[in-house]
Design a protein around this motif. Structure first.
Motif, short mmCIF file in Angstrom:
data_model
loop_
_atom_site.label_atom_id
_atom_site.label_comp_id
_atom_site.label_asym_id
_atom_site.label_seq_id
_atom_site.Cartn_x
_atom_site.Cartn_y
_atom_site.Cartn_z
N LEU A 52 1.87 114.39 28.99
CA LEU A 52 2.00 115.97 28.82
C LEU A 52 3.56 116.15 29.06
O LEU A 52 4.24 116.92 28.45
CB LEU A 52 1.18 116.81 29.76
CG LEU A 52 1.14 118.11 29.56
CD1 LEU A 52 0.22 118.12 27.91
CD2 LEU A 52 0.07 118.79 30.56
N GLY B 11 -4.82 119.14 27.47
CA GLY B 11 -3.64 119.18 26.76
C GLY B 11 -2.70 120.55 26.87
O GLY B 11 -2.23 121.09 26.33
N GLN C 12 -0.75 121.26 23.34
CA GLN C 12 -0.64 120.08 22.52
C GLN C 12 -2.14 119.85 22.03
O GLN C 12 -3.36 119.91 22.63
CB GLN C 12 -0.12 118.91 23.47
CG GLN C 12 -1.00 118.41 24.46
CD GLN C 12 -0.28 117.28 25.25
OE1 GLN C 12 -0.57 117.11 26.41
NE2 GLN C 12 0.71 116.41 24.69
N GLY D 70 -1.42 114.46 21.29
CA GLY D 70 -0.44 114.42 22.21
C GLY D 70 0.92 115.51 21.69
O GLY D 70 1.94 115.37 22.19
#
Length: 185
Positions: A14, A52, A78, A82
């Motif tokens: 992250l 995410g 995200q 990713g």
């Protein structure tokens, strides 16, 4: 999983995607900003790798080179690969600044909410939206900047709760300085 001023190795993806997201938000950026380290300061952070989502709260300050983003709360979302989808800063006001080129002055942007949409490289300022550069100002309820096409749209923020309705945009453009006889540029 909640983290307060500490991170685990699971949070690394992250954090790395934050770096790529800030790189993409460089329409108003010096090229060298991308090579600078990213610093995130906040009172607390909650990083959910599975969903995410990273949420930073409490006097959040994010810097990278000339880029500076502040807000009471910054949320980064995200996709499943990713990649940064949306970067949202909320404040009273939220703030964004960056130097677009070595020979240009810093661009300052304000809004109760500032969003960056990575897919189409748009920066959206909502509620008390204002952009300032070289004494020029641009104000409205909502300002949308398409960084790819370098197009700005401004006007009413329909469908959004606005704390100070402003039905018209307001621009102030400074006159260009005229060159005096005998001066070179």
């Amino acid at each position: 999983m909640r983290f307060a001023n500490r991170f685990s190795h699971r949070a690394l993806p992250l954090l790395l995607s934050l770096c790529s997201g800030l790189d993409a938000a460089s329409a108003w950026a010096l090229p060298s900003d991308r090579d600078q380290p990213i610093r995130v300061q906040a009172d607390s952070a909650e990083l959910d790798d599975k969903q995410g989502v990273a949420v930073y709260t409490g006097d959040v300050v994010i810097t990278q080179g000339t880029l500076k983003i502040t807000g009471n709360k910054v949320t980064i979302t995200q996709d499943d690969k990713g990649e940064i989808k949306v970067f949202t800063s909320v404040g009273n006001p939220a703030y964004y600044e960056q130097k677009p080129a070595p020979d240009k002055s810093i661009v300052k942007a304000y809004g109760q909410t500032i969003q960056y949409f990575a897919d189409n490289e748009r920066i959206v300022l909502i509620d008390k939206a204002r952009v300032i550069q070289d004494g020029n100002t641009f104000e409205g309820e909502k300002i949308v900047y398409d960084t790819q096409r370098q197009i700005v749209n401004a006007g009413r923020a329909t469908g959004t709760k606005i704390s100070s309705p402003k039905p018209r945009i307001d621009m102030v453009i400074q006159p260009k300085k005229k060159q005096q006889p005998g001066q070179t540029q």
